[in-house]
Write a protein that holds these residues in place. Sequence first.
Motif, PDB file in Angstrom:
ATOM      1  N   TRP A  48       0.851  -1.204   0.000  1.00  0.00           N
ATOM      2  CA  TRP A  48       0.000   0.000   0.000  1.00  0.00           C
ATOM      3  C   TRP A  48       0.882   1.249   0.000  1.00  0.00           C
ATOM      4  CZ3 TRP A  48      -0.936   4.635   2.177  1.00  0.00           C
ATOM      5  CH2 TRP A  48      -2.168   5.237   1.932  1.00  0.00           C
ATOM      6  N   ILE A  49       1.876   1.247   0.883  1.00  0.00           N
ATOM      7  CA  ILE A  49       2.709   2.447   1.030  1.00  0.00           C
ATOM      8  C   ILE A  49       3.497   2.709  -0.250  1.00  0.00           C
ATOM      9  CG2 ILE A  49       4.548   3.545   2.382  1.00  0.00           C
ATOM     10  CD1 ILE A  49       3.660   1.751   4.772  1.00  0.00           C
ATOM     11  N   VAL A  50       4.075   1.660  -0.837  1.00  0.00           N
ATOM     12  CA  VAL A  50       4.878   1.840  -2.056  1.00  0.00           C
ATOM     13  C   VAL A  50       3.980   2.303  -3.207  1.00  0.00           C
ATOM     14  CG1 VAL A  50       6.306   0.673  -3.785  1.00  0.00           C
ATOM     15  CG2 VAL A  50       6.664   0.203  -1.357  1.00  0.00           C
ATOM     16  N   GLU A  51       2.832   1.657  -3.372  1.00  0.00           N
ATOM     17  CA  GLU A  51       1.957   2.006  -4.507  1.00  0.00           C
ATOM     18  C   GLU A  51       1.375   3.412  -4.388  1.00  0.00           C
ATOM     19  OE1 GLU A  51       0.536  -2.490  -5.723  1.00  0.00           O
ATOM     20  OE2 GLU A  51      -0.997  -1.061  -5.043  1.00  0.00           O
ATOM     21  N   ARG A  52       0.976   3.814  -3.187  1.00  0.00           N
ATOM     22  CA  ARG A  52       0.315   5.129  -3.028  1.00  0.00           C
ATOM     23  C   ARG A  52       1.291   6.285  -2.894  1.00  0.00           C
ATOM     24  NH1 ARG A  52      -5.563   4.789  -2.224  1.00  0.00           N
ATOM     25  NH2 ARG A  52      -5.909   2.562  -2.458  1.00  0.00           N
ATOM     26  N   THR A  53       2.539   5.990  -2.455  1.00  0.00           N
ATOM     27  CA  THR A  53       3.449   7.099  -2.148  1.00  0.00           C
ATOM     28  C   THR A  53       4.833   6.989  -2.787  1.00  0.00           C
ATOM     29  OG1 THR A  53       4.505   6.091  -0.207  1.00  0.00           O
ATOM     30  CG2 THR A  53       2.410   7.189   0.172  1.00  0.00           C
ATOM     31  N   GLY A  54       5.275   5.773  -3.118  1.00  0.00           N
ATOM     32  CA  GLY A  54       6.641   5.559  -3.611  1.00  0.00           C
ATOM     33  C   GLY A  54       7.649   5.400  -2.489  1.00  0.00           C
ATOM     34  N   ILE A  55       7.193   5.506  -1.227  1.00  0.00           N
ATOM     35  CA  ILE A  55       8.129   5.432  -0.085  1.00  0.00           C
ATOM     36  C   ILE A  55       8.426   3.967   0.275  1.00  0.00           C
ATOM     37  CG2 ILE A  55       8.456   6.000   2.376  1.00  0.00           C
ATOM     38  CD1 ILE A  55       6.456   8.383   1.866  1.00  0.00           C
ATOM     39  N   ARG A  56       9.737   3.666   0.409  1.00  0.00           N
ATOM     40  CA  ARG A  56      10.152   2.323   0.834  1.00  0.00           C
ATOM     41  C   ARG A  56      10.809   2.348   2.212  1.00  0.00           C
ATOM     42  NH1 ARG A  56       9.758  -1.325  -3.295  1.00  0.00           N
ATOM     43  NH2 ARG A  56       9.345  -0.367  -5.316  1.00  0.00           N
ATOM     44  N   SER A  57      11.493   3.459   2.517  1.00  0.00           N
ATOM     45  CA  SER A  57      12.125   3.599   3.839  1.00  0.00           C
ATOM     46  C   SER A  57      12.305   5.071   4.160  1.00  0.00           C
ATOM     47  CB  SER A  57      13.476   2.874   3.870  1.00  0.00           C
ATOM     48  OG  SER A  57      14.362   3.456   2.953  1.00  0.00           O
ATOM     49  N   ARG A  58      12.642   5.351   5.405  1.00  0.00           N
ATOM     50  CA  ARG A  58      12.905   6.721   5.881  1.00  0.00           C
ATOM     51  C   ARG A  58      13.880   6.601   7.040  1.00  0.00           C
ATOM     52  NH1 ARG A  58       9.465   3.499   6.133  1.00  0.00           N
ATOM     53  NH2 ARG A  58       7.589   4.619   5.525  1.00  0.00           N
ATOM     54  N   HIS A  59      14.428   7.736   7.492  1.00  0.00           N
ATOM     55  CA  HIS A  59      15.324   7.755   8.649  1.00  0.00           C
ATOM     56  C   HIS A  59      14.598   8.424   9.812  1.00  0.00           C
ATOM     57  CE1 HIS A  59      19.232   6.695   6.611  1.00  0.00           C
ATOM     58  NE2 HIS A  59      18.402   6.845   5.577  1.00  0.00           N
ATOM     59  N   ILE A  60      14.786   7.870  10.998  1.00  0.00           N
ATOM     60  CA  ILE A  60      14.126   8.415  12.192  1.00  0.00           C
ATOM     61  C   ILE A  60      15.216   8.769  13.212  1.00  0.00           C
ATOM     62  CG2 ILE A  60      12.477   7.935  14.064  1.00  0.00           C
ATOM     63  CD1 ILE A  60      10.996   7.700  11.458  1.00  0.00           C
ATOM     64  N   ALA A  61      15.195  10.002  13.676  1.00  0.00           N
ATOM     65  CA  ALA A  61      16.213  10.455  14.633  1.00  0.00           C
ATOM     66  C   ALA A  61      16.009   9.788  15.993  1.00  0.00           C
ATOM     67  CB  ALA A  61      16.144  11.975  14.781  1.00  0.00           C
ATOM     68  N   ALA A  62      17.131   9.450  16.637  1.00  0.00           N
ATOM     69  CA  ALA A  62      17.072   8.885  17.992  1.00  0.00           C
ATOM     70  C   ALA A  62      16.602   9.969  18.962  1.00  0.00           C
ATOM     71  CB  ALA A  62      18.459   8.397  18.400  1.00  0.00           C
ATOM     72  N   PRO A  63      15.991   9.558  20.099  1.00  0.00           N
ATOM     73  CA  PRO A  63      15.584  10.558  21.082  1.00  0.00           C
ATOM     74  C   PRO A  63      16.765  11.456  21.436  1.00  0.00           C
ATOM     75  CG  PRO A  63      14.838   8.371  21.731  1.00  0.00           C
ATOM     76  CD  PRO A  63      15.711   8.178  20.535  1.00  0.00           C
ATOM     77  N   GLY A  64      16.523  12.748  21.530  1.00  0.00           N
ATOM     78  CA  GLY A  64      17.598  13.678  21.905  1.00  0.00           C
ATOM     79  C   GLY A  64      18.301  14.305  20.716  1.00  0.00           C
ATOM     80  N   VAL A  65      18.158  13.707  19.519  1.00  0.00           N
ATOM     81  CA  VAL A  65      18.764  14.309  18.318  1.00  0.00           C
ATOM     82  C   VAL A  65      17.801  15.372  17.790  1.00  0.00           C
ATOM     83  CG1 VAL A  65      19.515  13.907  15.944  1.00  0.00           C
ATOM     84  CG2 VAL A  65      20.068  12.242  17.728  1.00  0.00           C
TER      85      VAL A  65
END
Length: 322
Positions: free
Chosen positions: A35-52
């Motif tokens: 669903w995510i790939v077909e509707r948005t093209g997104i496969r992955s993202r980066h998430i900052a660690a707490p405190g960053v």
Amino acid sequence: MIYAKISGTGSALPGTPVSNSELIARHGLDSNDQWIVERTGIRSRHIAAPGVCASDLAFDACRRALEAAGRNPIDVDLIIVATSTPDYIFPSTAAILQYKLGVSNDSPAFDLQAVCSGFVYALSVADKFVRSGSSKCALVVGAEVFSRILDWTDRGTCVLFGDGAGAVVLEATDQPGILATAIHADGSHHGILSVPGQISGGLPVGDPFLRMDGQAVFKFAVRVLSEVAQEVLDAADTGIDQLDWLIPHQANIRIMQATGKRLGLPAEKCIVTVDRHGNTSAASIPLALDESVRAGTIKPGDTLLLEGVGGGFTWGAALLKF
Ligand code: UT7
């Protein structure tokens, strides 16, 4: 004639990529990779660690941009940080960044809030500082930790965004650099994409999470992105066939494809990083620019069109010789 020209780019992404499946498992979402790939093209993202914080990512991006430009922090006479996820309510992330970078020359530093159009807005403002002679070496930054304002129970929004930062050094020169910019806003649409909360008495008042009417945003974005792209092309008397690269705000691959089609631009001339970064709001354009420069895709002398759209609603574009 004085032009403002990009002399160096840099970017930063926190941690390792988080795939759609990992994100779904982490937050127990009723969603799936397809669903995510077909509707948005997104496969992955980066998430900052707490405190960053946004300023930490901005710092890394700026150090790389300064190095690429062959400049030192002391050369910088203006810092503009486009962000909707600042370190504090105040002081500005730009002031904190100025301190972290060691820019100790009293030059101006301020944040600019235009959500996902923030980088194009900041570039447009910095261009005016440079062309008026007020700045000779500016840092223009987009830095976000959008993961902090996501409702991890809302599958319609939390899968779309990521964290990151991108920066450019913008310098005064007599060689053509930024050729035209256009920025716009229409506040009557503020309700379709917002974080409608605030802090009062030490507590969040209202809703502190990102809320969006996805379909309304989608339609609005495709219309204004093609209009504003044409506006800067016309302002610089440039044909779409003279464009080497389009770097749109990386929100959704379908918005980018629809905009490119309306403009009559071949799909291969559109820079795409949304698959690996998700939507990093004000950071998405300078992140995509830096990645493409370092990969050798974008070369000195190329004609680039940068464009963004976001909450407000705001939108804008910049046409430039790299
Ligand atoms: O920087 C600017 C910020 N934002 C954007 O540019 C976003 C613009 N909008 C979009 O990209 C799209 O509208 C979305 C990707 C957000 C949504 O795509 P859509 O094709 O407009 O889907 P929809 O909202 O119409 O939802 C279709 C279905 C719904 O289920 P029902 O009601 O048909 O049963 C949603 O509940 O998809 C469901 N859905 C999901 N399913 C699986 C919504 N999110 C998800 C999900 N996984 N993550």
